[in-house]
Design an enzyme around this catalytic site. Structure first.
Site, short mmCIF file in Angstrom:
data_model
loop_
_atom_site.label_atom_id
_atom_site.label_comp_id
_atom_site.label_asym_id
_atom_site.label_seq_id
_atom_site.Cartn_x
_atom_site.Cartn_y
_atom_site.Cartn_z
N LEU A 65 68.09 -21.57 53.81
CA LEU A 65 67.70 -20.95 52.55
C LEU A 65 68.30 -21.70 51.36
CD1 LEU A 65 68.27 -17.30 53.80
CD2 LEU A 65 66.05 -18.41 53.44
N PRO A 66 67.74 -21.56 50.16
CA PRO A 66 68.09 -22.46 49.06
C PRO A 66 69.38 -22.16 48.31
CG PRO A 66 66.28 -21.02 48.40
CD PRO A 66 66.52 -20.78 49.86
N THR A 92 73.31 -25.04 52.67
CA THR A 92 74.52 -25.46 51.98
C THR A 92 74.84 -24.36 50.97
OG1 THR A 92 73.92 -27.79 52.23
CG2 THR A 92 75.60 -27.27 50.58
N LYS A 167 80.22 -30.50 54.42
CA LYS A 167 78.93 -30.82 53.80
C LYS A 167 79.07 -31.10 52.31
CE LYS A 167 74.60 -31.39 53.03
NZ LYS A 167 73.62 -30.33 52.96
N LYS A 236 73.50 -27.50 42.26
CA LYS A 236 74.10 -26.33 42.90
C LYS A 236 75.19 -26.74 43.87
CE LYS A 236 72.44 -24.90 46.61
NZ LYS A 236 72.71 -25.10 48.06
#
Length: 294
Positions: A65-66, A92, A167, A236
């Site tokens: 998901l974003p 992430t 990450k 983000k």
């Protein structure tokens, strides 16, 4: 029989879910896009109908998901289903949310893994992603064969957020490669050098990196700027890294500069800009025409 669910069938999620088909006993999928669900159902998946239905029918659910708020809301809905044993976040979404998901899941007797991925859309399609996983070691043997279908998993430890920190560090390096490559290439172009020849030389030398090897040949040299990852999501991720670094007392001056460059990229080229459009901002600062043809 183990039933696996997949939530989020976007540009990364859809090919990842497709790579699970034929390698898990049963695959249920869900997305806000009916067309995305239909495409996976046509390949052999089953439509769950909702995130809660995934949690009610699946033993293991993976999410792609974003943004952190979307991940948080989706996780709560999945956990409301009552059947789940393992929740795995491939997004992430940052170490703070990984801890929050761990707390939410463990309160209901569910194990949580954070397992963000790197490798882009092509890596998702080919099943060659790098997958950075944090979660309970006692259950790693159960989730590992599943995420192996998506690429190469690396177990980073039991601390919630271990995969997320890895990450975020990876993304800082990846974005720095784009920014530095943009500066180096702009220097050469202003000097009258052929950019394609420059990339060829750089890739044969010590300056080679992920941007020179992949992003410039595919998206910058042809002036398409369509590599497939948005500047908005890059910003983000960078802000997540800056927040985590600030909490730990780790200065990230390069990360601050990357965030500023991404801000300018979005301001100049819009919310849909690809992260390779960072190069156009650097070129414009040097007096080059960013909209020139290839």
């Amino acid at each position: 029989m183990t039933t696996v669910g997949f939530l989020g069938l976007g540009r990364m999620g859809a090919p990842m879910a497709a790579n699970l088909l034929g390698h898990v006993d049963r695959l249920l999928v869900h997305d806000i896009s009916p067309d995305a669900v239909a495409a996976l159902v046509a390949k052999g998946a089953e439509a769950a109908g909702s995130a809660a239905a995934l949690g009610a029918q699946c033993d293991i659910v993976l999410m792609s998901l974003p943004t952190p708020p979307i991940v948080r809301a989706a996780a709560a809905e999945i956990l409301s289903g009552g059947h789940l044993r393992i929740l795995c976040d491939l997004s992430t979404s940052g170490p703070k949310l990984a801890q929050e998901l761990h707390d939410m899941a463990s309160a209901q007797g569910v194990a949580s893994f954070d397992a963000p991925v790197s490798g882009g859309i092509r890596g998702a399609e080919l099943g060659t992603l790098a997958i950075m996983c944090g979660g309970p070691e006692v259950l790693w043997g159960e989730i590992e064969p599943i995420v192996q279908r998506l690429g190469k998993p690396f177990y980073m430890g039991e601390t919630p957020g271990a995969g997320q920190v890895t990450k975020l560090a990876n993304n800082l390096l990846s974005l720095a490669a784009i920014a530095t490559t943009a500066e180096a290439m702009t220097l050469g172009i202003k000097a009258g050098l052929d950019p394609a020849r420059m990339i060829e030389v750089l890739n044969a030398g010590t300056g080679a990196n992920s941007a020179t090897r992949d992003k410039w040949p595919r998206s910058v040299l042809p002036r398409t700027f369509d590599f497939g990852f948005s500047a908005q999501l890059s910003l983000k991720d960078t802000r997540l890294a800056l927040d985590e670094a600030a909490a730990m007392g780790v200065p990230l001056p390069t990360g601050e500069r990357l965030a500023a460059l991404l801000d300018r990229t979005l301001a100049t080229y819009g919310d849909d800009a690809d992260f390779t459009a960072m190069a156009k901002v650097v070129e414009g600062d040097a007096g080059l025409d960013p909209e020139r043809a290839a």
